[in-house]
Motif scaffolding. Structure first.
Motif, short mmCIF file in Angstrom:
data_model
loop_
_atom_site.label_atom_id
_atom_site.label_comp_id
_atom_site.label_asym_id
_atom_site.label_seq_id
_atom_site.Cartn_x
_atom_site.Cartn_y
_atom_site.Cartn_z
N ASP A 42 21.27 -8.28 -11.06
CA ASP A 42 22.73 -8.43 -10.94
C ASP A 42 23.37 -8.48 -12.33
N CYS A 45 23.37 -4.99 -13.95
CA CYS A 45 24.38 -4.13 -13.31
C CYS A 45 25.79 -4.59 -13.68
N PRO A 57 33.37 -4.64 -10.58
CA PRO A 57 32.40 -4.73 -9.48
C PRO A 57 33.11 -5.28 -8.23
N SER A 74 27.84 -9.51 -8.22
CA SER A 74 28.45 -8.20 -8.45
C SER A 74 27.80 -7.06 -7.68
N ILE A 75 26.57 -7.29 -7.18
CA ILE A 75 25.87 -6.29 -6.36
C ILE A 75 25.22 -7.03 -5.19
N THR A 77 21.64 -7.40 -3.16
CA THR A 77 20.20 -7.13 -3.30
C THR A 77 19.51 -7.61 -2.03
N ILE A 102 19.53 -1.93 -3.28
CA ILE A 102 20.57 -2.34 -4.22
C ILE A 102 21.84 -1.58 -3.83
N ASP A 103 22.89 -2.36 -3.53
CA ASP A 103 24.16 -1.79 -3.04
C ASP A 103 25.23 -2.08 -4.08
N VAL A 104 25.82 -1.00 -4.58
CA VAL A 104 26.77 -1.08 -5.69
C VAL A 104 28.13 -0.55 -5.23
N SER A 116 24.25 2.87 -1.98
CA SER A 116 23.05 2.04 -2.12
C SER A 116 21.81 2.89 -1.96
#
Ligand code: MF3
Ligand code: CO
Ligand code: CO
Length: 263
Positions: A42, A45, A57, A74-75, A77, A102-104, A116
């Motif tokens: 995190d 990123c 983010p 911010s992400i 997981t 991992i989803d951004v 992601s």
């Protein structure tokens, strides 16, 4: 209400946001190794999103509903049996054989890019390898349905069909979503359904497709933190996500990574 197609200017900004979101997933891959914590992923990123590409983010402090605490990181997981919305933590140390999504989601110039992917920590088990591959195929089959005049139910139908043909199940509580100046907008993109049902697609619409596919049963539970979604049977889950633009003759994958080829 059906989603309003974007303006030409909005579409160009979505292209930029999508490309930048994809770059985060490309950047983080080499850091997904045994011994790293999801908190460390995190932090890497977050710093890259804020300082490296000058974005916001979107998950940080986000809420879906008023009784839900703001998302603290911010992400997302999501490790092994975590379906989605896993919260990065210094207590979560990745180990050989784990899978992690991992989803951004980044905001650039007011527009969102949401994507992601699944990573293996070291060598995957045979089951994990198959679940992750089939889930990615579900996403790609869904994407191939996208064109003006198609319906959201066409997308859900091919995803459900491919998952079930492989004896996996489809999570129903969460779906893809319209995206643009808002993070989560109309239409809802269900990952199951019947052809010709749902919202009719038009050129200029932007939305995500993000199937969550389980190795066991489809049922999920939300942990007391009110975010983390897990499989009820604690069996493995996988997810892949892209942000898609409907073009006059089909689709454009706004969050495409260099390793992917959609032609
Ligand atoms: N990125 C997720 C999605 O695909 C949403 C995460 S909301 C958060 O829609 F607050 F958990 F980050
Ligand atoms: Co999304
Ligand atoms: Co996402």
């Amino acid at each position: 209400m059906p989603a309003k197609p974007n303006t030409a200017e909005g579409i160009e900004k979505m292209r930029v946001a999508g490309r930048l979101a994809a770059s985060v997933l490309e950047m983080i891959g080499e850091h997904v190794v045994p011994g790293v914590t999801t908190e460390e992923l995190d932090r890497i990123c977050h710093d890259y999103i804020v300082d490296g590409i000058d974005c916001i983010p979107a998950p940080l402090n986000y809420t879906f509903a008023s009784e839900q605490p703001p998302f603290p990181k911010s992400i997302c997981t999501s490790v092994n049996h975590v379906v989605c919305h896993g919260i990065p933590s210094e207590r979560k140390v990745l180990k050989q054989g784990d899978t992690i999504n991992i989803d951004v989601t980044v905001i650039k110039d007011g527009y969102h890019g949401d994507t992601s992917k699944m990573y293996f920590v070291g060598k995957p088990t045979v089951l994990a390898d198959r679940l992750v591959r089939i889930t990615q195929e579900c996403l790609y089959e869904g994407i191939r349905q996208v064109r003006p005049g198609a319906h959201t139910g066409d997308i859900g139908h091919v995803i459900e069909t491919h998952a079930h043909a492989n004896r996996f199940s489809v999570v129903r509580e969460f779906g893809g979503h319209g995206i643009g100046a808002r993070f989560h907008d109309e239409p809802q993109i269900l990952h199951y359904g019947r052809p010709g049902t749902g919202v009719r697609l038009e050129a200029g619409m932007t939305f995500t497709i993000e199937p969550m596919i389980n190795a066991g049963r489809r049922h999920v539970r939300i942990l007391p933190d009110r975010w983390t979604v897990v499989t009820k049977d604690h069996k493995l889950s996988a997810q892949w996500e892209h942000t898609i633009l409907v073009t006059p003759d089909g689709y454009e994958v706004l969050t495409r990574r260099g390793e992917e080829d959609f032609t």
